[in-house]
Structure formats: structure tokens, C-alpha cells
Design an enzyme around this catalytic site. Structure first.
Site, PDB file in Angstrom:
ATOM      1  N   TYR A 123       0.731  -1.186   0.088  1.00  0.00           N
ATOM      2  CA  TYR A 123       0.070   0.204  -0.162  1.00  0.00           C
ATOM      3  C   TYR A 123       1.031   1.190   0.042  1.00  0.00           C
ATOM      4  O   TYR A 123       2.134   1.223   0.620  1.00  0.00           O
ATOM      5  CB  TYR A 123      -0.856  -0.078   1.156  1.00  0.00           C
ATOM      6  CG  TYR A 123      -2.045   0.707   0.958  1.00  0.00           C
ATOM      7  CD1 TYR A 123      -3.273   0.263   0.265  1.00  0.00           C
ATOM      8  CD2 TYR A 123      -2.406   1.977   1.598  1.00  0.00           C
ATOM      9  CE1 TYR A 123      -4.400   0.848  -0.213  1.00  0.00           C
ATOM     10  CE2 TYR A 123      -3.620   2.772   1.336  1.00  0.00           C
ATOM     11  CZ  TYR A 123      -4.472   2.161   0.495  1.00  0.00           C
ATOM     12  OH  TYR A 123      -5.751   2.884   0.280  1.00  0.00           O
TER      13      TYR A 123
ATOM     14  N   TYR B 145      -9.382   3.363   2.360  1.00  0.00           N
ATOM     15  CA  TYR B 145     -10.428   3.757   1.337  1.00  0.00           C
ATOM     16  C   TYR B 145     -11.653   4.618   2.052  1.00  0.00           C
ATOM     17  O   TYR B 145     -12.368   5.725   1.500  1.00  0.00           O
ATOM     18  CB  TYR B 145     -11.070   2.780   0.721  1.00  0.00           C
ATOM     19  CG  TYR B 145     -10.006   2.225  -0.445  1.00  0.00           C
ATOM     20  CD1 TYR B 145      -9.753   2.968  -1.393  1.00  0.00           C
ATOM     21  CD2 TYR B 145      -9.818   0.660  -0.518  1.00  0.00           C
ATOM     22  CE1 TYR B 145      -8.631   2.492  -2.354  1.00  0.00           C
ATOM     23  CE2 TYR B 145      -9.227   0.299  -1.462  1.00  0.00           C
ATOM     24  CZ  TYR B 145      -8.593   1.113  -2.201  1.00  0.00           C
ATOM     25  OH  TYR B 145      -7.640   0.749  -3.367  1.00  0.00           O
TER      26      TYR B 145
ATOM     27  N   GLU C  95      -3.272  -2.171  -5.918  1.00  0.00           N
ATOM     28  CA  GLU C  95      -4.414  -3.229  -6.100  1.00  0.00           C
ATOM     29  C   GLU C  95      -3.996  -4.085  -7.117  1.00  0.00           C
ATOM     30  O   GLU C  95      -4.092  -5.195  -7.222  1.00  0.00           O
ATOM     31  CB  GLU C  95      -5.683  -2.670  -6.058  1.00  0.00           C
ATOM     32  CG  GLU C  95      -5.943  -1.710  -5.038  1.00  0.00           C
ATOM     33  CD  GLU C  95      -6.538  -2.405  -3.700  1.00  0.00           C
ATOM     34  OE1 GLU C  95      -6.192  -3.664  -3.726  1.00  0.00           O
ATOM     35  OE2 GLU C  95      -7.035  -1.726  -2.889  1.00  0.00           O
TER      36      GLU C  95
ATOM     37  N   ARG D 228      -1.600  -6.526  -6.139  1.00  0.00           N
ATOM     38  CA  ARG D 228      -2.345  -7.475  -5.355  1.00  0.00           C
ATOM     39  C   ARG D 228      -2.930  -8.480  -6.154  1.00  0.00           C
ATOM     40  O   ARG D 228      -3.109  -9.616  -5.821  1.00  0.00           O
ATOM     41  CB  ARG D 228      -3.242  -6.693  -4.220  1.00  0.00           C
ATOM     42  CG  ARG D 228      -2.591  -5.989  -3.058  1.00  0.00           C
ATOM     43  CD  ARG D 228      -3.651  -5.297  -2.538  1.00  0.00           C
ATOM     44  NE  ARG D 228      -3.113  -4.541  -1.200  1.00  0.00           N
ATOM     45  CZ  ARG D 228      -3.624  -3.787  -0.322  1.00  0.00           C
ATOM     46  NH1 ARG D 228      -4.974  -3.673  -0.661  1.00  0.00           N
ATOM     47  NH2 ARG D 228      -3.107  -3.050   0.749  1.00  0.00           N
TER      48      ARG D 228
END
Length: 564
Positions: free
Chosen positions: A104, A147, A200, A203
Site C-alpha cells: 500500500y 479507502y 491493487e 495484489r
């Protein structure tokens, strides 16, 4: 000294500032990966995401084919971060810092200024002091980077477009924030664009594939429900996989399809080609280092060690039929058969995956009668049966093997009532099994080269432009490892020779052969387990209308993605 006036003009910083003099003595040289939106292509983006992944994990910890990110406990600060340098057509450049423990974004550098999301704890607050130690101005926001907070500031992800254009704009917005040229809502949206297109995508292969499609067609569009639920579920999915018993989850995880409809995931199988990286949740149980035949059962005194659940599942095999204790009778030696899967709680189709590597129904063990091929599998008292005859390993490729004999569970016929045996392993469809509580095949489209869809055309298969809900582009992924056209589930994707370049066809599933059993791999390939070859678009040219099997090389004509 740090200049604060230009930062406080937005009212966005917290009182949590820090000094870097001590860390400047030994500046950290974190790896830098570069990407530019100027003339970006699918290939350049794919190579970029692959580079990010390779720097995030060493590959030393892989579970159920999926790499696990480093455990933050004991991780040296010199290995804690990687840097991603982004540039655009306007020749503006910003550098994002990614935490290798979760992939992240924790902060950003633009020119001589650096700004960071508000850390969750003192340990993280100290860690980020090792980043961008040569800047003149460095501050933390009053908000964190999750988020929930970013959406409060910038709007919901479902309304924020992703693609090359939005990433281009986000780079500019992040750059100009350092000179008060960007308002907080725009800044939050820009971070969400970067996080989804980098973190993301690293991931999830699934999200990387979504971004590739946008780049290929120069498309700007917001993420659909399938993407957002994956993003929201990454931590829970990582936990479920790492705490699974031989791939079966203790409880299901709910995801969404592109159209918003919901479905439950009961096991790791469909996730292997979807998730590229997992966050570290727990260490594998020490016993997993031993053969399941001889592994000791020891108390778990380490809170960091993964739970070892004992889920109750059905075992689905050939033609979607279930492993069943014949006639619901549990006397020793009663054969095990294939039978239509039930939806009730009858014990003769419910199997407990035990920590001792037994598979039990109604307290009795799935047992081989003799350690030689073609011998029947029966139900038997666990305490009186030979220990080795009751132990099983369940592999990620859907093989159930008895380690003592080296033989695998098999169904020589696909008919209801077929008695199960053990056979020499040839990775045939007749030897494929999935412990799960979803007994229906998973229906999906399969996207390949140039974002085109795999399509069944009578007995042939090739790539065509994807068309929503086109029946010929719908595939049913069976528990036995077969891939079947949704229009005709009696037929299977088949390679009828084990030779490089063999054209893949659609043939009857009747043989349940090795040429009809496939595995979606974490590297994006679809592997034939028997011959070790993968699905390949011949010469990277869809106009040839040929899908072949070929040795792995990892180019985009061998990369496939199930979309749901």
C-alpha cells in the site's frame, strides 16, 4: 528546518511532524521502479506491475501457489519500502512509497516536498521517517490512507475513473499539491487512482487485467463491483487462504460479479489466478513442513501460527458428482461412490478434513482397501484401519493422494453409482476433486491476448472480441479440472496429443482424459497437468483462430484471466 506555510494553506496536515536529521546520517537506498503514462502500452504496464511484485516479495513464502508478503515483525527498515516513480506527458514526476508488508501507498514525494498518510501507530510513524530523507519539507496528513477516509474526502471509488488518462491527471495533481495547486478532494481522488492502478493491481491479477483493458482501448471507466469487492476483501481472503485446511475455508467469503450479483467462495481454487499477493497473516503450522502421513499433532502455543480448522465439506469430482457413502450405510468396508450432490445435511456426503490428515464422514474414515491400483475406496473405522490407509493429501491441482501408496482417488466412470478406486496418477479428469461447499461449476468468461475472449465454436476454440453475455464465451469450470462450454457441458476443452503446437479442440468429456484436465496457475497460465504445456495463442495472432499447447514462456499470448 521545515517550511510549513505552503503546507498549512490547505489545512490538511496534522501536528504529527518529525525530524529526519538522524536518518539523514544513513540514507536508505530503497528500490525504485519507474513507469510513465507517456505512450504507455499494455506491455509496458504489465512489465511495470511484474517489477513491482518482484520487489515486494522474495518468493520465499508461497502458500497455495500464491506468494505472501513479508511479515512486518522483524523486517529490517532497510527492506520495508519500495519506491515507484511516476511521470506523465507533461514531464511531471512524483514518487510513491509502498510498504512491502501490504503493497500500500504510505506517502509521496513531489520535488523537494514529501507528504505522508497519517500512520496508524507509532511504529509506522517511525518507519516513514526513513523515507525521502533529503527533502526540504515533510509532513503528514490529518487523514489516513484507507479507502473509508479517502472516499469521505474525494468521493466513492465507484464514481472515480481509472485508466491511462486518469493516472496521467493524478500524477499532475499529486505534483501540484506541493505548491498548493491541488485541492484536497482532487488529491484524495488522485491517490485512489494511483492506489488502485498500482497497489491493487499488484495484489490482484484480476485488477491488473482490468487496467490492461483500459490501457489497450484508451478507456476511462470506474471500477465495477467485482473489483471493489476484491479490494475490500483482500485482507479477509488472505486470512481465509492461510488458515484453510488443504485449501478449504472454515467459512465462506462473499464476493460480487461484475453485474453486482453476489457469490460465496468456499475454497482457494478459483482465487489462485485472481490473487497475486497475500498480506502475511500467520505462519504455517509447523506440521505442514512434514509429510501429512507422518506429521505430528502438537499444541499450538504460538499465537502467530495459522489456525488449522477442520471444515465440513462436500467433495465434488467427475461430472460434478459428489463423493458419497453408498446407501448412507457406515459399516466397515462399505464402498464409496459417485452420486448426485445433495443440498441437505445427510452425513454420507459431508466430509470433515481433519488435522490428522484423515477425511471423515459420520466419524469414519475414507480408507483404501489395498495399496495397489484399481482397489476400492471404502468407509472404515478410523481406530482399527491401518493408519497409512486413512491418510490423504489434497493438492492445489485437485488431486487427492494417499501418500503411503502414492495412488490417487479416481472415478473410472462418470456415471452415478460408480465405485471409487485408487489409481496411478496421470492427472486425468477422472482423478480431479474439489473439497468445497459450492457444488455447482463456476461460470466465467476467460480473457486472453488483446483483451479478447476465449470462444467455443462447435468443435473449435479461438479468440474473439468480448461480447457481454455471449453464450459461446461462457465457460463452466468443473471441480474435476475440466473446462466446459456453458452451452454444452458434455464437451470439454481438450488437447489430444502431448506435443508442442497441438491445436486445442472441444471434444466429448466422456474419456475424462489427462488432455482434458487443466489448472489456472498463479502466473496467469492455464496448465495441462499431465504434459506440462500451457494454453497459447498461436504466434500471438488471433486471426489464425488457433489455440495451441506450448511450453511456458510467460508472454502475453499465454496469459489468461477468468472474469466473473
Amino acid at each position: 528546518m521545515y517550511a510549513v506555510a505552503t503546507w498549512l494553506c490547505f489545512g490538511s496536515t496534522s501536528g504529527w511532524s518529525f525530524t529526519l536529521e538522524d536518518n539523514n546520517i544513513f540514507p536508505k537506498q530503497y528500490p525504485i521502479i519507474n513507469f510513465t503514462t507517456a505512450d504507455a502500452t499494455v506491455e509496458s504496464y504489465t512489465n511495470f506491475i511484474r517489477a513491482v511484485r518482484s520487489h515486494l516479495t522474495t518468493g520465499a513464502d508461497v502458500r497455495h501457489e500464491i506468494p505472501v508478503l513479508p511479515n512486518r515483525v522483524g523486517l529490517p527498515i532497510s527492506q520495508r519500502f519500495i519506491l515507484v516513480e511516476l511521470s506523465n506527458h507533461a514531464e511531471l514526476s512524483v514518487t510513491l512509497a509502498l510498504d512491502v508488508t501490504n503493497a500500500y501507498v504510505v506517502g509521496c514525494r513531489a520535488g523537494n516536498s514529501a507528504y505522508f498518510f497519517h500512520p496508524d501507530n507509532q511504529e509506522d510513524a517511525e518507519a516513514i521517517t526513513h523515507l525521502f530523507t533529503d527533502v526540504q519539507n515533510s509532513f503528514t496528513f490529518a487523514f489516513g490512507g484507507n479507502y473509508d477516509r479517502l472516499e469521505q474526502l474525494g468521493g466513492l471509488r465507484e464514481n472515480i475513473e481509472l485508466g491511462t488518462g486518469p493516472l496521467e491527471d493524478a500524477i499532475s495533481a499529486l505534483y501540484y499539491y506541493s505548491t498548493c495547486g491541488t485541492q484536497i478532494p482532487t488529491l484524495a481522488r488522485s491517490f485512489m487512482v494511483c492506489i488502485q492502478m498500482i497497489s491493487e493491481a499488484a495484489r490482484f491479477q484480476y485488477i491488473e487485467g482490468e487496467m490492461r483493458t483500459r490501457i489497450r482501448y484508451n478507456r476511462r471507466s470506474a471500477p465495477d463491483p467485482s473489483v471493489i469487492t476484491l479490494e475490500n476483501s483482500w485482507g479477509r481472503l488472505s486470512t481465509a487462504i492461510q488458515e484453510s485446511n488443504q485449501g478449504a475455508f472454515a467459512s465462506p467469503i462473499q464476493l460480487q460479479r461484475r453485474n453486482g450479483s453476489k457469490f460465496n467462495v468456499y475454497d482457494v481454487s478459483i482465487l489462485i489466478p485472481i490473487i497475486a499477493l497475500m498480506v502475511y497473516r500467520c505462519a504455517p503450522p509447523p506440521s505442514s513442513q512434514f509429510s501429512l502421513l507422518i506429521r505430528p499433532v502438537v499444541p499450538n502455543f504460538n499465537a502467530d501460527v495459522c489456525m488449522d480448522p477442520e471444515p465440513i465439506v462436500r467433495i465434488v469430482g467427475r461430472n460434478g458428482l459428489c463423493v458419497d457413502v453408498t446407501g448412507e450405510e457406515f459399516f466397515d468396508g462399505n464402498p464409496i461412490q459417485l452420486w448426485p450432490c445433495k443440498s441437505n445435511t445427510d452425513w454420507n456426503q459431508l466430509w470433515t478434513l481433519r488435522k490428522d490428515s484423515t477425511i471423515r464422514s459420520n466419524g469414519k474414515c475414507l480408507t483404501i482397501s489395498k495399496s495397489s491400483p484399481r482397489q476400492q475406496v471404502v468407509i472404515y473405522n478410523c481406530s482399527t484401519a491401518t493408519v497409512g490407509a486413512t491418510r490423504w493429501q489434497i493438492w492445489d491441482n485437485r488431486t487427492i493422494i494417499n501418500p503411503r501408496s502414492g495412488l490417487v482417488l479416481a472415478a473410472t466412470s462418470g456415471n452415478s453409482g460408480t465405485k471409487l478406486t485408487v489409481q496411478t496418477n496421470i492427472y486425468a479428469v477422472s482423478q480431479g476433486w474439489l473439497p468445497t461447499n459450492n457444488t455447482q461449476p463456476f461460470v466465467t468468461t476467460i480473457v486472453g491476448l488483446y483483451g479478447m475472449c476465449l470462444q467455443a465454436n462447435s468443435g473449435k476454440v479461438w479468440l474473439e472480441d468480448c461480447t457481454s453475455e455471449k453464450a459461446e464465451q461462457q465457460w463452466a469450470l468443473y471441480a474435476d479440472g475440466s473446462i466446459r462450454p456453458q452451452q454444452n457441458r458434455d464437451n470439454c476443452l481438450t488437447t489430444d496429443a502431448n506435443i508442442k503446437g497441438t491445436v486445442v479442440k472441444i471434444l466429448s468429456c466422456g474419456p475424462a482424459s489427462s488432455g482434458q484436465r487443466w489448472m489456472f496457475k498463479n502466473d496467469g497460465t492455464i496448465l495441462n497437468l499431465y504434459n506440462g504445456l500451457v494454453l497459447d495463442v498461436r504466434r500471438s495472432d488471433p486471426s489464425l483462430k488457433q489455440i495451441i499447447v506450448h511450453p511456458f514462456h510467460g508472454n502475453l499470448n499465454q496469459i489468461w484471466l477468468p472474469l466473473f
